[in-house]
Motif scaffolding. Structure first.
Motif, short mmCIF file in Angstrom:
data_model
loop_
_atom_site.label_atom_id
_atom_site.label_comp_id
_atom_site.label_asym_id
_atom_site.label_seq_id
_atom_site.Cartn_x
_atom_site.Cartn_y
_atom_site.Cartn_z
N HIS A 7 1.12 -1.61 0.07
CA HIS A 7 0.27 -0.10 -0.18
C HIS A 7 0.48 1.36 0.10
O HIS A 7 1.48 2.19 0.72
CB HIS A 7 -0.96 -0.11 1.27
CG HIS A 7 -2.07 0.99 1.34
ND1 HIS A 7 -2.70 1.44 2.22
CD2 HIS A 7 -1.32 2.75 0.97
CE1 HIS A 7 -3.72 2.08 2.06
NE2 HIS A 7 -2.85 3.19 1.49
N HIS A 9 1.28 4.97 -2.45
CA HIS A 9 1.11 6.03 -3.35
C HIS A 9 1.84 6.67 -4.71
O HIS A 9 3.07 6.97 -3.60
CB HIS A 9 -0.05 7.06 -2.92
CG HIS A 9 -0.55 6.24 -2.03
ND1 HIS A 9 -2.58 5.93 -3.16
CD2 HIS A 9 -1.60 5.89 -1.01
CE1 HIS A 9 -3.25 5.75 -1.75
NE2 HIS A 9 -2.53 5.48 -0.42
N HIS A 174 -9.90 1.71 -1.47
CA HIS A 174 -9.01 2.93 0.06
C HIS A 174 -10.24 3.97 0.35
O HIS A 174 -10.88 4.22 -0.49
CB HIS A 174 -7.81 3.65 -1.11
CG HIS A 174 -6.91 3.88 -0.16
ND1 HIS A 174 -7.28 5.51 0.32
CD2 HIS A 174 -5.82 4.46 0.45
CE1 HIS A 174 -6.39 5.52 0.74
NE2 HIS A 174 -5.57 4.90 0.58
N HIS A 224 -5.34 0.11 5.17
CA HIS A 224 -5.29 0.99 7.31
C HIS A 224 -6.09 -0.86 7.72
O HIS A 224 -6.82 -0.47 8.68
CB HIS A 224 -6.08 1.83 7.33
CG HIS A 224 -5.34 2.75 6.30
ND1 HIS A 224 -6.99 3.95 5.88
CD2 HIS A 224 -4.56 3.14 5.77
CE1 HIS A 224 -6.39 4.76 5.11
NE2 HIS A 224 -4.66 4.36 5.16
N ASP A 291 1.35 2.85 3.37
CA ASP A 291 0.34 4.41 2.92
C ASP A 291 1.41 5.35 2.98
O ASP A 291 1.27 6.66 2.93
CB ASP A 291 -0.47 5.11 3.72
CG ASP A 291 -1.77 5.31 3.43
OD1 ASP A 291 -1.51 5.51 2.49
OD2 ASP A 291 -2.70 5.69 4.36
#
Ligand code: ZN
Length: 339
Positions: A7, A9, A174, A224, A291
């Motif tokens: 996970h 970005h 997400h 999460h 994240d």
């Protein structure tokens, strides 16, 4: 040990000014206002400042090396979804982001795995893009926890999930567009309270709407650690038992049956909570996630997991086996460096 961060970005360094190009809307664009930093602007409004590690692939590989992590699963930032835009414009924007990620994966196949984005507001266009993603080596898609405030069990989204199952593409759900956001601006509550609730909303919608029941081979991961779903599974299951007239109207299967069917990441910032998540899900459905590169992420890329008293088998699951199964990829892709 091979470590895959499931996970993270990423954005392209340069993006078109979509608002100018399409002639409407507050699309996101980047202002590179000083070296190593950029402002994400939504229309004329400042959204957040990002650092070079949001777009520079080599810098990211170096930062990850500090935490012995070789591979990053990359997807765009949810605010880029643009599900509110005209479908064809959203498709064009999505393709730009998807092509950027496909090129990145091509260039650094041992360090990056790509997830795409699709115009969820138009299932037909979304499915066309899914077929293209499959061809350009993208392993799945990231979607929002709601689509323009509609829940994921809505019939109009079903063909998209069906296509993902058929094409063997993984899905990352997400949280974004948080419920109650406008009513709780203070104290970062949309991120601290809204996001975990959004993820639980998505899981409950998919379970009670029968998506997992109808598509047993669909491989879905919730960000999460599943948000507030797992910590409140007792309440959710009890609700299913005591008010089936409200809860079990579209799917008569106990929600607990779906524990361990879908995947979650490890972003809990809490070893005790992760132990609980492992107990509910089984280690083969929990995977390292960070994240990265955002401040609310686990920016030490799972160091707290290293420090937990877990068996080697459990660590192998969390650090790579679960993610490989979710993505449908073989371990050799990353261990055989000659390829
Ligand atoms: Zn994220």
């Amino acid at each position: 040990m091979l470590k895959i961060d499931s996970h993270t970005h990423i954005l392209p360094r340069k993006m078109p000014n979509w608002s100018e190009k399409f002639g409407y809307g507050d699309f996101i664009y980047l202002q590179h206002h000083k070296k190593g930093f950029a402002k994400m602007m939504r229309g004329n409004q400042f959204f957040r400042e990002i650092k070079e590690n949001a777009w520079n692939p080599e810098l990211r590989i170096d930062e990850y090396a500090k935490f012995d992590t070789q591979v990053q699963v990359v997807c765009t930032i949810p605010v880029m979804f643009s599900y509110w835009a005209k479908p064809l414009d959203c498709l064009s924007l999505s393709q730009f982001l998807n092509d950027h990620i496909a090129k990145l994966v091509d260039k650094y196949p041992h360090h990056y795995i790509g997830l795409g984005t699709v115009p969820m507001q138009d299932a037909e266009l979304a499915v066309t893009e899914l077929e293209r993603l499959k061809k350009i080596g993208i392993k799945g898609i990231q979607i929002g926890s709601n689509i323009n405030d509609e829940n994921l069990n809505e019939e109009r989204f079903f063909p998209i999930f069906q296509a993902c199952e058929k094409l063997g593409l993984a899905v990352l759900v997400h949280p974004w567009n948080m419920m109650g956001e406008k009513k709780m601006q203070r104290y970062w509550l949309p991120w601290l309270v809204g996001m975990p609730a959004e993820t639980s909303r998505a899981i409950c919608s998919m379970i009670f709407g029968g998506i997992f029941e109808k598509l047993p081979k669909l491989r879905v991961m919730f960000a999460h650690a599943g948000g507030s779903f797992l910590p409140t599974i007792g309440r959710i299951a009890h609700g299913f038992d005591c008010r089936p007239d409200l809860v079990a109207i579209d799917n008569a299967v106990d929600p607990r049956k779906y524990l361990g069917k879908f995947w979650v990441d490890s972003v809990t910032h809490d070893g005790m909570m992760l132990e609980y998540v492992l107990k509910l899900q089984g280690s083969n459905r929990v995977m390292l996630g960070s994240d990265y590169p955002f401040p609310l992420g686990d920016l030490e890329i799972g160091r707290f997991i290293e420090e937990m008293a877990l068996t080697n088998k459990v660590k192998e699951d969390i650090f790579h086996l679960s993610a490989l199964e979710w993505l449908g990829i073989k371990k050799e892709n990353f261990t055989d460096r000659k390829k």
